[in-house]
Design a protein around this motif. Structure first.
Motif, short mmCIF file in Angstrom:
data_model
loop_
_atom_site.label_atom_id
_atom_site.label_comp_id
_atom_site.label_asym_id
_atom_site.label_seq_id
_atom_site.Cartn_x
_atom_site.Cartn_y
_atom_site.Cartn_z
N LYS A 109 1.10 65.29 6.94
CA LYS A 109 0.56 65.03 7.80
C LYS A 109 -1.10 65.29 8.60
O LYS A 109 -1.48 64.75 9.25
CB LYS A 109 1.64 64.77 9.37
CG LYS A 109 2.47 63.38 8.83
CD LYS A 109 3.63 63.36 10.11
CE LYS A 109 5.02 62.46 9.89
NZ LYS A 109 5.29 61.89 11.31
N GLY A 110 -1.13 66.73 8.28
CA GLY A 110 -1.97 67.83 8.77
C GLY A 110 -2.96 67.72 8.11
O GLY A 110 -4.34 67.86 8.76
N ALA A 114 -6.64 67.24 10.15
CA ALA A 114 -7.40 67.48 9.86
C ALA A 114 -8.98 66.78 9.33
O ALA A 114 -9.86 66.89 10.04
CB ALA A 114 -7.59 69.04 8.40
N GLY A 115 -8.29 65.49 8.70
CA GLY A 115 -9.59 64.40 8.72
C GLY A 115 -10.29 63.89 10.18
O GLY A 115 -11.30 63.86 9.97
N GLU A 116 -9.33 63.46 11.27
CA GLU A 116 -9.98 62.97 12.64
C GLU A 116 -10.62 64.29 12.97
O GLU A 116 -11.34 64.06 13.47
CB GLU A 116 -8.27 62.83 12.97
CG GLU A 116 -7.97 61.52 12.30
CD GLU A 116 -6.40 60.83 12.69
OE1 GLU A 116 -6.07 61.84 14.30
OE2 GLU A 116 -6.22 59.98 12.36
N VAL A 117 -10.04 65.77 12.62
CA VAL A 117 -10.53 66.84 13.42
C VAL A 117 -11.88 66.94 13.13
O VAL A 117 -12.87 66.92 14.02
CB VAL A 117 -9.83 68.00 13.20
CG1 VAL A 117 -10.83 69.43 13.73
CG2 VAL A 117 -8.49 67.67 14.15
N ILE A 129 -9.66 60.80 2.13
CA ILE A 129 -9.47 61.99 1.88
C ILE A 129 -7.64 61.48 0.73
O ILE A 129 -7.84 62.54 0.33
CB ILE A 129 -8.66 62.75 2.53
CG1 ILE A 129 -10.27 63.19 3.66
CG2 ILE A 129 -8.20 63.76 2.95
CD1 ILE A 129 -10.24 63.40 4.81
N ILE A 130 -7.48 60.83 1.48
CA ILE A 130 -5.63 60.74 1.29
C ILE A 130 -5.61 59.42 -0.07
O ILE A 130 -4.71 59.84 -0.97
CB ILE A 130 -4.52 59.95 2.19
CG1 ILE A 130 -4.98 60.88 3.68
CG2 ILE A 130 -3.34 59.82 2.24
CD1 ILE A 130 -4.59 61.96 3.89
#
Length: 210
Positions: A109-110, A114-117, A129-130
């Motif tokens: 989930k990190g 991280a992508g949203e940050v 990313i995923i």
């Protein structure tokens, strides 16, 4: 040579079944996987029941149900080839969905956080990313299902589709020889060999995700 040419006609039908099933089942499986991970209890329930039925009943039974069902329900009729495509697609989409879901849920989930940050939207996080990591992780499982699909196309003979196995049986009866069976076996083996090599090549190309 004549035998090979005659079986080749059935081979073309088998390849069409194979390719069209993948064309429809791969994206449908992704939609179903999203449904299984939905926050809606109803959507999760519907997709869960769908997967349970598709995985819990024989593909041959599903073929018969799709082909003969319209006649017994409302007196309608469906093309044999179309019925085979529908049954194969619904069946394999269920298996692909579970493979996708397992791959998606294996990503920490990190990485979403991280992508949203970094300012990505949720769709951007998933597709940029995923998803690339998921594809790499699920390739071996997907390849197994695709290889199985090559062999399962022979089941279409149960509703009278003139694919390779049906043509082989007809030829065996006509010439009273087992030779067509060996030729058909060679065709299936070559198809699966090609599929296996394509997936092997793809896995090598995605090694940079390790």
């Amino acid at each position: 040579m004549k035998l090979i040419l005659m079986l080749g006609e059935g081979m073309i039908v088998s390849v069409q079944l194979f390719l069209l099933t993948l064309l429809f089942a791969i994206p449908l499986g992704l939609v179903v996987a999203f449904g299984r991970r939905s926050k809606s209890y109803i959507i999760r329930g519907i997709t869960g029941i769908y997967i349970s039925i598709m995985r819990g009943t024989p593909l041959m039974l599903q073929l018969v149900a799709v082909f003969y069902g319209p006649y017994y329900i409302y007196g309608g009729k469906i093309d044999r080839f179309a019925a085979a495509i529908i049954a194969f697609t619904l069946n394999y989409a269920a298996y692909f969905a579970e493979i996708y879901r397992g791959g998606i849920e294996s990503i920490p989930k990190g990485q979403y956080e991280a992508g949203e940050v970094l300012g990505f939207t949720r769709p951007q996080v998933f597709f940029k990313i995923i998803l690339p990591q998921v594809v790499k992780r699920i390739l071996p499982a997907i390849s197994n299902e695709v290889i199985t699909l090559v062999k399962d196309t022979a089941l279409a003979t149960v509703i009278g589709v003139s694919e390779m196995f049906r043509v082989t049986n007809n030829e065996m009866s006509r010439i009273a020889s087992i030779r067509p069976l060996f030729v058909a076996g060679g065709f299936y083996y070559i198809m699966n060999l090609i599929v296996a090599q394509l997936f092997k090549f793809t896995e090598k190309k995605l090694n940079y995700y390790r």
